[in-house]
Each structure stands twice: as structure tokens, then as C-alpha cells.
Design a protein around this motif. Structure first.
Motif, short mmCIF file in Angstrom:
data_model
loop_
_atom_site.label_atom_id
_atom_site.label_comp_id
_atom_site.label_asym_id
_atom_site.label_seq_id
_atom_site.Cartn_x
_atom_site.Cartn_y
_atom_site.Cartn_z
N GLU A 239 0.82 -1.21 0.00
CA GLU A 239 0.00 0.00 0.00
C GLU A 239 0.85 1.26 0.00
O GLU A 239 0.56 2.23 -0.71
N GLU A 240 1.93 1.24 0.76
CA GLU A 240 2.81 2.41 0.83
C GLU A 240 3.54 2.64 -0.48
O GLU A 240 3.77 3.77 -0.90
N ASN A 241 3.87 1.55 -1.18
CA ASN A 241 4.66 1.68 -2.40
C ASN A 241 3.86 1.96 -3.65
O ASN A 241 4.35 2.61 -4.57
N ILE A 242 2.61 1.45 -3.73
CA ILE A 242 1.84 1.68 -4.96
C ILE A 242 0.61 2.55 -4.74
O ILE A 242 -0.09 2.87 -5.70
N GLY A 243 0.35 2.93 -3.50
CA GLY A 243 -0.73 3.89 -3.24
C GLY A 243 -2.10 3.27 -3.08
O GLY A 243 -3.10 3.99 -2.93
N CYS A 244 -2.21 1.95 -3.11
CA CYS A 244 -3.48 1.28 -2.87
C CYS A 244 -3.18 -0.15 -2.44
O CYS A 244 -2.03 -0.62 -2.55
N LEU A 245 -4.20 -0.85 -1.97
CA LEU A 245 -4.03 -2.25 -1.58
C LEU A 245 -4.91 -3.11 -2.49
O LEU A 245 -6.11 -3.22 -2.29
N PRO A 246 -4.31 -3.72 -3.53
CA PRO A 246 -5.08 -4.48 -4.52
C PRO A 246 -5.31 -5.93 -4.11
O PRO A 246 -5.23 -6.84 -4.94
N ILE A 247 -5.58 -6.17 -2.85
CA ILE A 247 -5.77 -7.53 -2.33
C ILE A 247 -6.97 -7.53 -1.38
O ILE A 247 -7.05 -6.70 -0.46
N ASP A 248 -7.90 -8.46 -1.62
CA ASP A 248 -9.08 -8.59 -0.77
C ASP A 248 -8.97 -9.77 0.20
O ASP A 248 -9.56 -9.74 1.28
N SER A 249 -8.26 -10.81 -0.20
CA SER A 249 -8.11 -11.97 0.67
C SER A 249 -6.83 -12.69 0.34
O SER A 249 -6.18 -12.41 -0.68
N ALA A 250 -6.45 -13.62 1.21
CA ALA A 250 -5.22 -14.39 1.02
C ALA A 250 -5.48 -15.86 1.27
O ALA A 250 -6.33 -16.22 2.10
N ILE A 251 -4.77 -16.70 0.52
CA ILE A 251 -4.80 -18.15 0.74
C ILE A 251 -3.45 -18.54 1.32
O ILE A 251 -2.41 -18.30 0.69
N CYS A 252 -3.46 -19.12 2.52
CA CYS A 252 -2.22 -19.42 3.22
C CYS A 252 -2.15 -20.88 3.65
O CYS A 252 -3.12 -21.42 4.20
N HIS A 253 -1.00 -21.48 3.41
CA HIS A 253 -0.76 -22.86 3.83
C HIS A 253 -0.54 -22.93 5.34
O HIS A 253 -0.98 -23.88 6.00
N ASP A 254 0.13 -21.92 5.88
CA ASP A 254 0.47 -21.86 7.30
C ASP A 254 -0.74 -21.38 8.10
O ASP A 254 -1.19 -20.23 7.95
N LYS A 255 -1.26 -22.22 8.99
CA LYS A 255 -2.45 -21.87 9.77
C LYS A 255 -2.16 -20.77 10.80
O LYS A 255 -3.11 -20.18 11.34
N ALA A 256 -0.89 -20.48 11.02
CA ALA A 256 -0.54 -19.44 11.99
C ALA A 256 -0.65 -18.04 11.39
O ALA A 256 -0.62 -17.04 12.12
#
Length: 307
Positions: A239-256
Motif C-alpha cells: 500500500e505504501e509503495n503503490i498507493g493502494c491495496l489491490p488484495i481482498d483476501s489471502a490463501i495461506c498454507h500456514d495456519k498461523a
């Protein structure tokens, strides 16, 4: 709503994007790949030093991932020369694409020809047709140039930029704006995922699209300063580098992995044969689960990505 009903755009570089494209190849022209073209290592780096060009290696990898790996075309384009002579270490597919690039006035024409030769139905585009390099700046202002140098930094760069600044293809913008789902990653955070986001046309399209935008995290920690960042720290850095956050959700293998900013879908992703590879079946299952969780956010548009 399932993946097969959607128009999907996958953005990134290296083996990560190739794995995603291979997994979703059943979508045909409902799928579009937008590939990072700033690599300056290996065979690609040697060719770029010889004559200024975009980085062909990741494009070649993505194109061959979209065909049967036992096919003659795939074996031909993935063949690597042995030895220590001038050809040693070069990938034949890279040389073919480089040679076509010297013949055609535009890299896109070379890619279209290779798609026809390999029988690839999925549109695959470079993030830009103009050669550019990645520049990373330390907090105190010093900089490093080139993907290899960036991943070797001892600390996280304050910011990245492209030199020169470049534009993307209209086809990339159209694909993003017409997408139902946009996928970022997996892959090296700084050198595979971030470079396309630094192309202003792409980041603006990602900001405007009504697509659900999902980030696929790596299964194992990468060998770069980004490995020490939490998910929310990565989001804040983007967000700081491109001026917006183009992500709504994430898929993560690590449950932590958790986030205070976006929805996180935890899912077992590891391949049974190579533990750090994303399993194709598990990745499809995870994406479908993510879509179901965010179904109220996805507004399908019945327009195929521009080929």
C-alpha cells in the motif's frame, strides 16, 4: 459459483505463476497470465546484457506450463544446453523467444507465434513490452539495481521502482477490468509479485476492477528479506509503495498466518511429491473455498479476456 464460471487473471513471475497457470489451464481463454519481465539472472540475464530486451525466461516458463510437459514443444522450449561454452546454461526456449524478438517489432508478436506453435489457448502477456529494471532503495537512500541484487539485500528495501517507468498493454488492462477473480502470487514477493504492481496502468486497473483479488502465499519462506515480514506487513508495504491495496483476501498454507486487514483462507497446499510446490488439486480446492467465502464480493462479468 466455481472457478470454471469465472474470468481469471493471474499476475506474477517465476515458477509460481507458471504453477497457477498450469493448474487453471482448463479455463482456456477465460484465463489470462500477466508476467513479470525484470529478471536479470541466468540465461535471461545473459541475453539482456547482449541486447536490451524484456526478460524472456518467465514468459517461456509460463507458456510451457500451459502445455503437456511430455509434448515435443514443451521439451524443446525447456531444453537447456550443458557445458561452459557460449551456449552452456542457455535455455533453448529463451533463445527462440530472443531471436523472434529480434525479428518482430513487438514482443507480443513473438509470444503470439509461440502460443500458436505450442497450441496454448490461454493469453499470456508481458507486464510491459518495454525493457525495464528493478531498483530497490535502502532506508538511507542507497539503491540496488536488478532482481538478483534485490533478493540479496540484507534488509527490506524502503521502496522499489522501475527504471525506466513503463506502460502495460491495453490487453492487460482489459483483462483485469473484465475479470471476476485476480490472483497475485505465489512467488518471490519483491521480484515476482511486486514488479507488475509498479506498472501504473496495472495498479490503476487493479484498483478499479470489481474482481475479487486474492494473494496466494508461499508454502515455505523465500530466500529474501521479505521472508521476515508478516502478512499484514507485506500488505502495508504494498500500500505504501503503490498507493493502494489491490488484495481482498489471502490463501495461506500456514495456519498461523493471520491478518487484521483482509480475509485469510487457510488450506493445505503442499504437493505430495515436492513439498514446496503447490498441489494443483489442493490449489483449485483452496481457490473455490476462497470464492465461496467471498461470493458476495464477486460480480461476474460475462466478457472473455482479450487474447
Amino acid at each position: 459459483m466455481q472457478l470454471k464460471e469465472l474470468n481469471v487473471v493471474a499476475i506474477g513471475g517465476g515458477h509460481g505463476l507458471g504453477r497457477v497457470l498450469s493448474t487453471l489451464s482448463f479455463l482456456g481463454n477465460q484465463l489470462t497470465g500477466i508476467v513479470t519481465t525484470t529478471d536479470n539472472g541466468g540465461s535471461t540475464g545473459r541475453l539482456r546484457k547482449r541486447n536490451s530486451s524484456i526478460a524472456w525466461g518467465d514468459l517461456r516458463n509460463c507458456l510451457t506450463q500451459l502445455v503437456d510437459d511430455q509434448s515435443v514443444g514443451s521439451q524443446l522450449f525447456n531444453f537447456r544446453f550443458d557445458g561452459e561454452d557460449e551456449l552452456g546454461g542457455h535455455n533453448l526456449g529463451n533463445l527462440i523467444l530472443y531471436g523472434l524478438g529480434q525479428i518482430h517489432s513487438r514482443p507480443l508478436e513473438s509470444i503470439k507465434l509461440v502460443r500458436r506453435l505450442l497450441g496454448v489457448k490461454t493469453p499470456v502477456f508481458p507486464m510491459s513490452e518495454t525493457p525495464t529494471d528493478l531498483m530497490a532503495f535502502y532506508p538511507e537512500g542507497r539503491c540496488r539495481v536488478g532482481e538478483l541484487s534485490v533478493d540479496e539485500m540484507p534488509v527490506m528495501p524502503k521502496n522499489l521502482m522501475l527504471a525506466p517507468l513503463v506502460k502495460t498493454l491495453p490487453s492487460c488492462i482489459d483483462a483485469i477490468l473484465n475479470a471476476d477473480l485476480v490472483i497475485l502470487g505465489p512467488g518471490s514477493f519483491l521480484t515476482s509479485i511486486i514488479p507488475p504492481l509498479l506498472v501504473r496502468d496495472i495498479s490503476n486497473a487493479l484498483k478499479q476492477t470489481s474482481a475479487h483479488r486474492v494473494f496466494i502465499d508461499n508454502i515455505v519462506a523465500e530466500n529474501s528479506p521479505a521472508a521476515d515480514l508478516t502478512l499484514d506487513e507485506k500488505l502495508a508495504w504494498i500500500e505504501e509503495n503503490i498507493g493502494c491495496l489491490p488484495i481482498d483476501s489471502a490463501i495461506c498454507h500456514d495456519k498461523a498466518v493471520v491478518s487484521k486487514r483482509i480475509s485469510v483462507c487457510h488450506h493445505e497446499l503442499s504437493s505430495d511429491t515436492v513439498s514446496h510446490y503447490h498441489s494443483r488439486d489442493k490449489l483449485i480446492s483452496a481457490l473455490n473455498a476462497c470464492i465461496s467465502k467471498a461470493k458476495n464480493e464477486i460480480k461476474p462479468i460475462q466478457v472473455s479476456a482479450v487474447s
